[in-house]
Design an enzyme around this catalytic site. Structure first.
Site, PDB file in Angstrom:
ATOM      1  N   GLU A 170       0.839  -1.265  -0.256  1.00 37.17           N
ATOM      2  CA  GLU A 170       0.070   0.033   0.066  1.00 37.17           C
ATOM      3  C   GLU A 170       0.989   0.834  -0.290  1.00 37.17           C
ATOM      4  OE1 GLU A 170      -3.700  -0.227   2.398  1.00 37.17           O
ATOM      5  OE2 GLU A 170      -3.828   1.592   2.496  1.00 37.17           O
ATOM      6  N   ASN A 213      -3.528  -1.764   7.394  1.00 39.04           N
ATOM      7  CA  ASN A 213      -4.495  -2.592   6.906  1.00 39.04           C
ATOM      8  C   ASN A 213      -4.645  -3.839   7.598  1.00 39.04           C
ATOM      9  OD1 ASN A 213      -5.847   0.277   6.830  1.00 39.04           O
ATOM     10  ND2 ASN A 213      -5.421   0.543   5.065  1.00 39.04           N
ATOM     11  N   LYS A 292      -3.933  -0.655  13.501  1.00 37.54           N
ATOM     12  CA  LYS A 292      -4.967   0.850  13.772  1.00 37.54           C
ATOM     13  C   LYS A 292      -5.981   0.849  13.648  1.00 37.54           C
ATOM     14  CE  LYS A 292      -6.111   2.881   8.693  1.00 37.54           C
ATOM     15  NZ  LYS A 292      -5.755   3.224   7.356  1.00 37.54           N
ATOM     16  N   GLU A 296     -10.772   4.411   9.087  1.00 40.35           N
ATOM     17  CA  GLU A 296     -10.787   3.785   7.259  1.00 40.35           C
ATOM     18  C   GLU A 296     -11.576   2.557   7.659  1.00 40.35           C
ATOM     19  OE1 GLU A 296      -6.500   5.333   5.937  1.00 40.35           O
ATOM     20  OE2 GLU A 296      -7.359   7.409   5.753  1.00 40.35           O
ATOM     21  N   ASP A 375      -2.868  14.065   7.552  1.00 41.24           N
ATOM     22  CA  ASP A 375      -2.346  13.015   6.813  1.00 41.24           C
ATOM     23  C   ASP A 375      -1.202  13.497   5.966  1.00 41.24           C
ATOM     24  OD1 ASP A 375      -2.355  10.694   6.199  1.00 41.24           O
ATOM     25  OD2 ASP A 375      -4.272  10.138   4.717  1.00 41.24           O
ATOM     26  N   GLU A 403       4.480   8.832  -0.365  1.00 43.39           N
ATOM     27  CA  GLU A 403       2.584   9.643  -0.790  1.00 43.39           C
ATOM     28  C   GLU A 403       2.326  10.446  -2.025  1.00 43.39           C
ATOM     29  OE1 GLU A 403      -0.592   8.155   2.038  1.00 43.39           O
ATOM     30  OE2 GLU A 403      -1.917   8.497   0.197  1.00 43.39           O
ATOM     31  N   GLU A 531       6.835  21.478  -2.856  1.00 43.54           N
ATOM     32  CA  GLU A 531       5.593  22.468  -1.804  1.00 43.54           C
ATOM     33  C   GLU A 531       5.387  23.781  -3.208  1.00 43.54           C
ATOM     34  OE1 GLU A 531       6.824  24.778   1.864  1.00 43.54           O
ATOM     35  OE2 GLU A 531       5.268  24.917   2.026  1.00 43.54           O
ATOM     36  N   TRP A 561     -14.388  12.818   2.614  1.00 43.68           N
ATOM     37  CA  TRP A 561     -12.892  12.643   3.390  1.00 43.68           C
ATOM     38  C   TRP A 561     -12.259  13.354   4.010  1.00 43.68           C
ATOM     39  CZ3 TRP A 561     -11.249   7.637   2.865  1.00 43.68           C
ATOM     40  CH2 TRP A 561     -11.103   7.282   2.713  1.00 43.68           C
TER      41      TRP A 561
HETATM   42  O1  GCW Z   1      -2.606   8.610   3.946  1.00 45.55           O
HETATM   43  C1  GCW Z   1      -3.386   7.610   4.078  1.00 45.55           C
HETATM   44  C2  GCW Z   1      -2.775   6.951   3.668  1.00 45.55           C
HETATM   45  C3  GCW Z   1      -3.657   5.132   3.249  1.00 45.55           C
HETATM   46  C4  GCW Z   1      -2.955   4.393   4.630  1.00 45.55           C
HETATM   47  C5  GCW Z   1      -3.551   5.751   6.001  1.00 45.55           C
HETATM   48  C6  GCW Z   1      -3.192   4.773   6.882  1.00 45.55           C
HETATM   49  C7  GCW Z   1      -2.685   2.695   5.865  1.00 45.55           C
HETATM   50  O2  GCW Z   1      -3.545   7.313   1.995  1.00 45.55           O
HETATM   51  O3  GCW Z   1      -3.308   4.551   2.358  1.00 45.55           O
HETATM   52  O4  GCW Z   1      -3.482   3.391   5.277  1.00 45.55           O
HETATM   53  O5  GCW Z   1      -3.064   7.239   5.528  1.00 45.55           O
HETATM   54  O6  GCW Z   1      -2.090   5.822   7.954  1.00 45.55           O
HETATM   55  O7  GCW Z   1      -3.966   4.510   7.881  1.00 45.55           O
END
Ligand code: GCW
Length: 700
Positions: A170, A213, A292, A296, A375, A403, A531, A561
């Protein structure tokens, strides 16, 4: 990708030449235990290649390098002298070197590394590797080195099965997983061993081997597939790395067939206790669980009307008899928000959920907090949770995998951002910094955690220059006050120009310095460049939903979201003030709460995180918001082009296949940065109707 891959796995920051100074000398390794054997094996391997000698027992002959545990007796004369010198200058009780620490000196032509435990000896060995020839040329007084963070951990978001949407890893941008392939262990433990060496060289000491996850197959790692985890643990152990496992809170139901996973249920507690005992029977030095929960879509204690202290304590209780810890993530928020609802603010969520629980967590719970409140965006304030829980062990989580920072297609050296986070002082200039909190200055430190950016790609990280982020993560976890440019120098020296080559010809030195200069020009400021051409002034997101690569200004604007920018014809930004907004600014201690609350005092780079302002609002820089958006986007995309030009000059200074790989990636970065520039400038021009005062071309 058109470029050829290197013939084998790239050695990253441990090419054989980095060991030449040790391998061509006489070394003595003294002490017992598994990690001391590793130190010996490393030295022996280097000597086999470069003609030196390594001994395990003192003989009556001179040594260039002595690596010894302080418990080894008798120490050879020069080492004993160094220890005596250290002890006489520090005095008790500070005169121990301490767990994982080492003492290093060069006296009378002998380089000495001393440690109280073998992990320290291993880190001391890599210190000598970093110094290269200098370790053997300059006299040095005793210096003690010890880690700021006790636990320096990488979380792998690796799936065992290939997930239909997220794939094998992931948010992985470096190929498949090092551990798993298509539902099974890869079996390539040699590669895992090489990974462990690389991590030991930057002092990472913990890894979790599966995604937070936790899907059905991954859940089984705790029980039926525990042997697969044990096999990885066996390979990591000689490098001082402990294995942790992400587990599902619902395991008692899904694996144990119990009717509930209620943390206060006796059968549930017993289930976790039994399962955990079996884990430790199989892996005696198992590190613990990562969870976690209620996030989500992952299961958690809320389903049973319990809170996160109940949930975390359940697992902590099971781990406690064996010395294990539970990393409980604070990333809990409502991902099914109604975008019309202006009272809910995702930035508030972690503090709202966790701050009231301070003091209720067992001693072996570590609350793992993302560095920012949302995030892992390229720019966020530091999470207010970090200052809100003095009676809880806190770990700060960073995202090494890129990411939201270019997905290892863009050059983005993240150490400057992390250094800013770690140096932030939530209570104001006289209070402790984030590094002090995570490092435990006040006794509650839980360490530093990074989401790994590594995969089975020949360069480990997809983008060869992204290796520097992995290296820097470990180095900052060890010594958070280090200058990111100095870390980059270490990485460049080891990876590209090991001083070990001993090639001091002026031409070679000039080439080395040219390459160093090029890499600094491309990398030092690359985070700020990124940035500049992406979301402005701390507002965040504006990425394509789902995969999160490339621009899509309104992509998340009307979704559940909770990541909105609220741009309209008049202005942009999120009002998070107490006076008129969501009140998020009030989650900080007064020193910063007042700064963020105030439109006048709020730092420019976070303005739109805290305030909704008109496009004509004048920043501290003197520019208006709209003009700043135009200027930074043209500048940032231009800097990407400039990076591409500088890299051309590196041809001939690095391995051709590495050069070709980076060239290809820079072409994509330049394309993508141009796309960002164009979408953002056009979007805001259309919204605001305000022209660029410098008259550059903006599509209408
Ligand atoms: O930034 C988000 C990501 C998810 C990730 C989540 C998390 C593993 O898009 O893919 O899941 O954070 O930190 O749990």
């Amino acid at each position: 990708m058109t470029s050829p891959d290197p013939p084998g796995t790239h050695p990253a920051w441990l090419p054989p030449e980095a060991f030449r100074p040790i391998g061509s000398r006489r070394t003595l390794v003294l002490g017992d235990g598994l990690l001391t054997e590793t130190v010996h094996d490393e030295a022996a391997r280097a000597c086999a290649r470069y003609g030196g000698h390594v001994h395990r027992h003192t003989r009556n002959e001179p040594y260039d390098l002595v690596l010894a545990l302080t418990t080894a007796e008798p120490l050879p004369g020069p080492a004993q002298t160094v220890l005596d010198e250290f002890r006489s200058t520090t005095g008790p009780p500070a005169n121990t070197i301490g767990g994982e620490g080492y003492l290093t000196a060069r006296r009378h032509g002998v380089t000495t590394v001393l440690a109280d435990d073998a992990a320290g000896l291993l880190y001391g060995l890599f210190h000598v590797v970093r110094l290269g020839e200098r370790a053997f040329t300059e006299e040095r007084p005793p210096e003690r080195h010890a880690p700021t963070m006790r636990r320096r951990m990488l979380d792998h978001w690796d799936n065992v099965d290939i997930h239909p949407v997220m794939g094998q890893v992931e948010r992985g941008y470096a190929g498949g997983s090092l551990f798993w392939r298509d539902g099974a262990p890869r079996g390539d433990l040699a590669r895992v061993r090489d990974y462990a060496r690389l991590l030991a060289a930057c002092a990472v000491n913990a890894i979790s081997v599966n995604n937070v996850n936790v899907h059905a197959t991954e859940a089984l790692l705790l029980t039926d597939r525990l042997g697969d985890v044990a096999a990885i643990a066996d390979v990591l152990r000689p490098y001082g790395i402990r294995v942790h496992l992400s587990v599902s809170f619902a395991s008692p139901v899904t694996l144990g067939r119990l009717p509930s996973a209620d943390p206060l249920d006796e059968d549930v507690r017993k289930w976790w206790a039994d399962v955990t005992e079996r884990v430790y029977d199989t892996i005696p030095d198992f590190g613990g669980y990562v969870v976690k929960a209620d996030s989500e879509g992952q299961p958690g204690p809320f389903a049973y009307g319990r809170d996160h202290a109940d949930g975390a304590n359940l697992l902590a209780e099971a781990l406690e008899p064996f010395g294990g810890v539970v990393h409980w993530r604070a990333f809990v928020y409502n991902h099914r928000q109604d975008w019309r609802d202006r009272s809910t603010d995702r930035a508030r969520a972690a503090h709202d959920h966790f701050a009231p629980l301070d003091g209720r967590f067992r001693d072996n719970v570590i609350l793992q907090v993302k560095h920012g409140p949302i995030d892992f965006q390229a720019r966020e304030p530091v999470s207010p949770v970090i200052a809100a829980m003095p009676a809880t062990h806190l770990a700060v989580e960073l995202q090494v995998t890129q990411e939201y920072t270019g997905q290892q297609r863009h050059v983005c050296y993240l150490a400057p951002m992390w250094r800013e986070v770690l140096g932030f002082r939530p209570w104001g200039p006289d209070g402790p910094a984030v590094a002090d909190v995570a490092g435990g200055v006040s006794g509650n430190g839980g360490g530093l955690v990074g989401v790994s950016n590594v995969g089975d790609d020949p360069y480990w990280t997809g983008h060869p220059l992204a290796q520097a982020n992995l290296y820097a993560f470990g180095r900052l976890a060890w010594a958070p006050w280090t200058d990111p440019a100095a870390i980059l120098d270490e990485w460049i020296d080891l990876t590209f120009t090991p001083a070990a080559t001993g090639d001091t010809e002026p031409a070679a030195t000039r080439e080395t310095e040219r390459l160093r200069h090029i890499l600094h020009t491309i990398m030092d400021d690359s985070w700020r460049t990124y940035e500049r051409y992406t979301a402005p002034l701390g507002v965040g997101f504006m990425v394509r939903p789902g995969h999160h690569y490339g621009p899509d200004v309104d992509g998340y604007e009307y979704t559940p979201w909770g990541t909105y920018h609220f741009a309209d014809r008049d202005g942009v930004g999120v009002d998070r003030t107490r006076a008129t907004g969501t009140g998020f600014s009030g989650q900080y201690p007064p020193a910063w709460s007042e700064v963020y609350e105030s439109l006048d005092r709020c730092p420019d780079d976070l303005l739109l995180f805290f305030h909704h302002v008109p496009y004509g609002h004048v920043l501290h820089s003197g520019s208006t918001v709209i003009q700043h958006i135009y200027d930074t986007h043209f500048a940032g995309a231009g800097q990407a082009v400039e990076a591409g030009r500088r890299w051309e000059e590196a041809a001939g200074l690095v391995d051709p296949s590495l050069h070709a790989r980076v060239t290809d990636l820079l072409a994509e970065q330049i394309r993508c940065a141009g796309e960002w520039r164009d979408q953002i400038t056009t979007y805001f021009f259309r919204k605001s109707g305000k022209p660029d005062t410098r008259g550059r071309h903006i599509s209408r």
